[in-house]
Design an enzyme around this catalytic site. Structure first.
Site, PDB file in Angstrom:
ATOM      1  N   TRP A  99       0.675  -1.249  -0.070  1.00 43.01           N
ATOM      2  CA  TRP A  99      -0.013   0.203   0.044  1.00 43.01           C
ATOM      3  C   TRP A  99       0.854   1.203  -0.079  1.00 43.01           C
ATOM      4  O   TRP A  99       0.571   2.138  -0.582  1.00 43.01           O
ATOM      5  CB  TRP A  99      -1.048   0.196   1.145  1.00 43.01           C
ATOM      6  CG  TRP A  99      -1.955  -1.262   1.144  1.00 43.01           C
ATOM      7  CD1 TRP A  99      -1.873  -2.340   1.791  1.00 43.01           C
ATOM      8  CD2 TRP A  99      -2.931  -1.545   0.116  1.00 43.01           C
ATOM      9  NE1 TRP A  99      -2.726  -3.238   1.368  1.00 43.01           N
ATOM     10  CE2 TRP A  99      -3.491  -2.651   0.093  1.00 43.01           C
ATOM     11  CE3 TRP A  99      -3.255  -0.924  -0.960  1.00 43.01           C
ATOM     12  CZ2 TRP A  99      -4.305  -3.463  -0.378  1.00 43.01           C
ATOM     13  CZ3 TRP A  99      -4.080  -1.286  -2.005  1.00 43.01           C
ATOM     14  CH2 TRP A  99      -4.824  -2.575  -1.614  1.00 43.01           C
ATOM     15  N   ASP A 166      -1.946   6.610   6.183  1.00 45.21           N
ATOM     16  CA  ASP A 166      -2.966   5.730   5.833  1.00 45.21           C
ATOM     17  C   ASP A 166      -3.210   4.916   6.997  1.00 45.21           C
ATOM     18  O   ASP A 166      -2.443   4.108   7.512  1.00 45.21           O
ATOM     19  CB  ASP A 166      -2.398   5.074   4.589  1.00 45.21           C
ATOM     20  CG  ASP A 166      -3.268   3.665   4.451  1.00 45.21           C
ATOM     21  OD1 ASP A 166      -4.355   3.537   5.050  1.00 45.21           O
ATOM     22  OD2 ASP A 166      -2.920   2.961   3.184  1.00 45.21           O
ATOM     23  N   LYS A 190     -12.503  -2.212   7.600  1.00 43.18           N
ATOM     24  CA  LYS A 190     -11.957  -2.893   8.313  1.00 43.18           C
ATOM     25  C   LYS A 190     -12.559  -2.640   9.628  1.00 43.18           C
ATOM     26  O   LYS A 190     -13.372  -3.400   9.995  1.00 43.18           O
ATOM     27  CB  LYS A 190     -10.181  -2.661   8.303  1.00 43.18           C
ATOM     28  CG  LYS A 190      -9.658  -3.519   7.258  1.00 43.18           C
ATOM     29  CD  LYS A 190      -9.180  -2.860   6.234  1.00 43.18           C
ATOM     30  CE  LYS A 190      -8.404  -3.591   5.373  1.00 43.18           C
ATOM     31  NZ  LYS A 190      -8.364  -3.085   3.997  1.00 43.18           N
TER      32      LYS A 190
HETATM   33  N1  PLP Z   1      -4.015   0.845   2.401  1.00 44.30           N
HETATM   34  C1  PLP Z   1      -4.130  -0.047   3.537  1.00 44.30           C
HETATM   35  C2  PLP Z   1      -3.289  -0.235   4.473  1.00 44.30           C
HETATM   36  C3  PLP Z   1      -5.243  -1.175   2.962  1.00 44.30           C
HETATM   37  O1  PLP Z   1      -5.092  -2.268   3.876  1.00 44.30           O
HETATM   38  C4  PLP Z   1      -5.905  -0.886   1.902  1.00 44.30           C
HETATM   39  C5  PLP Z   1      -6.744  -2.246   1.493  1.00 44.30           C
HETATM   40  O2  PLP Z   1      -6.710  -3.239   2.061  1.00 44.30           O
HETATM   41  C6  PLP Z   1      -5.775   0.078   1.156  1.00 44.30           C
HETATM   42  C7  PLP Z   1      -4.994   0.992   1.420  1.00 44.30           C
HETATM   43  C8  PLP Z   1      -6.584   0.285  -0.271  1.00 44.30           C
HETATM   44  O3  PLP Z   1      -7.926   0.420   0.248  1.00 44.30           O
HETATM   45  P1  PLP Z   1      -9.010   0.727  -0.834  1.00 44.30           P
HETATM   46  O4  PLP Z   1      -9.568  -0.682  -1.135  1.00 44.30           O
HETATM   47  O5  PLP Z   1     -10.316   1.324   0.240  1.00 44.30           O
HETATM   48  O6  PLP Z   1      -8.698   1.593  -1.832  1.00 44.30           O
END
Ligand code: PLP
Length: 355
Positions: A99, A166, A190
């Site tokens: 991520w 994030d 989550k």
């Molecule tokens: N950041 C983290 C730490 C994640 O765990 C996730 C998805 O699992 C994301 C970003 C991406 O999120 P989204 O699917 O809402 O774009």
């Protein structure tokens, strides 16, 4: 058979959150209409957003001068909105996994990006600690919990430049000092709500400092000025988020969530460390409380598929590890009861006895 939901996200939510949301889907506030059939500007819906914002502020003790937004697009859209709104010349990023990498990729389109450190060479099994944040960076970006690799920054860091985080997979699992950040964001799927809503906590005075044009929908100021109602917000996930926020408050708030998270994670890591078959993949000091990753020890590698089958037959759901790590991942979000963690531990013990 009772199911134990270890999914990484979308993932387990408190039962009462699902029940209350289902009730509103059938009949919202005794209106005779479904929550899915009303305008987001209906007089009964505004209080839902207002209370959700107020509870965000109360539970995380967000100081004055910050806004809480409910947007669409997922955390993935924030990877681009963050640099759009904050990156004038240079930004610093800590690369702790998939991520972070995605966030870095987007930022590179907006200016110079300094990757201050990375644990890529060790398959992101730890969080680098030895790095220097350039003092002239517009911000420093971190991913506090690495959902895929099972590492977590469990403390707010000190930085010479504004921090942006994030927190998709660990928000509301511990108290945070929001004053140390200019922006905190995450997908809600989550610890907060079903998929479809993104939360953003943003420091008002940190905005308006970039010289580029920001498209209206991608400008945080638009959403602040319009109370997250510039366009049609994700009404149903926001309603569910409100139910979760009420649940967190009733359980004792984020301190209690943290106590439970530590208790559950300690139980499971203790078993991983004790059991002759398994080994944890993350460095001990960086072990995530939310996503607990483990694999078979090399000498038992061939038992991996057997254990997955064994555990699945006993009601464990979602414990297959992400392909980047392999093995197993037990996600233990706020709504995960201790009993389910114990059920997984019992499974691991039983399986050990057979081998
Ligand atoms: N950041 C983290 C730490 C994640 O765990 C996730 C998805 O699992 C994301 C970003 C991406 O999120 P989204 O699917 O809402 O774009």
């Amino acid at each position: 058979m009772k199911k134990h939901n270890f999914n990484a996200g979308p993932s387990i939510l408190p039962r009462e959150v699902i029940e209350n949301t289902a009730k509103a889907v059938l009949d919202f506030n005794d209106s005779g209409l479904s929550l899915m059939e009303i305008s987001h500007r209906a007089k009964d819906f505004q209080p839902v957003v207002d209370e959700a914002v107020a509870l965000f502020k109360e539970l995380l003790q967000i100081p004055e001068g910050y806004s809480v937004l409910f947007l669409g697009g997922g955390a993935s859209l924030e990877f681009c909105m963050v640099p759009f709104n904050f990156l004038e010349k240079k930004a610093a990023y800590l690369n702790t996994g998939t991520w972070s990498k995605k966030a870095i990729k987007e930022a590179k389109a907006f200016g110079e990006v300094v990757e201050v450190a990375s644990s890529a060479d060790a398959n992101f099994s730890f969080i680098p600690k030895d790095y220097t944040i350039p003092a002239d960076a517009d911000y420093f970006h971190i991913t506090t919990n690495n959902t895929i690799f099972g590492t977590e920054l469990k403390k707010d860091i000190d930085s010479p430049v504004p921090v942006i985080a994030d927190m998709s997979s660990d928000i509301f699992s511990r108290p945070i000092d929001v004053s140390k950040y200019v922006c905190i964001y995450g997908g809600a799927q989550k610890n907060l709500a079903p998929a479809g809503v993104t939360f953003v906590i943003v420091k008002n005075e940190a905005l308006g400092k970039v010289s580029r044009y920001i498209p209206t929908m991608l400008n945080y100021q638009t959403h602040i000025d319009n109370g997250s109602m510039f366009n049609t917000p994700p009404v149903l996930p926001i309603y569910a988020a409100l139910q979760t926020l009420r649940w967190i408050k009733a359980q004792g708030g984020v301190k209690e969530m943290e106590r439970r998270a530590i208790e559950k994670a300690d139980m499971l890591y203790a078993e991983i460390d004790r059991n002759k078959l398994f080994v944890g993949t993350a460095a001990k000091e960086d072990r995530s409380r939310m996503n607990i990753c483990f694999v078979m020890k090399p000498e038992f590698k061939e038992l991996e598929a057997d254990f997955l089958k064994f555990a699945t037959e006993r009601g464990m759901v979602g414990i297959k590890g992400h392909r980047s790590v392999g093995g197993f991942r037990a996600s233990c979000y706020n709504a995960m009861p201790k009993e389910s963690v114990q059920a997984l531990i019992d499974c691991m013990r039983e399986f050990e006895k057979l081998h």
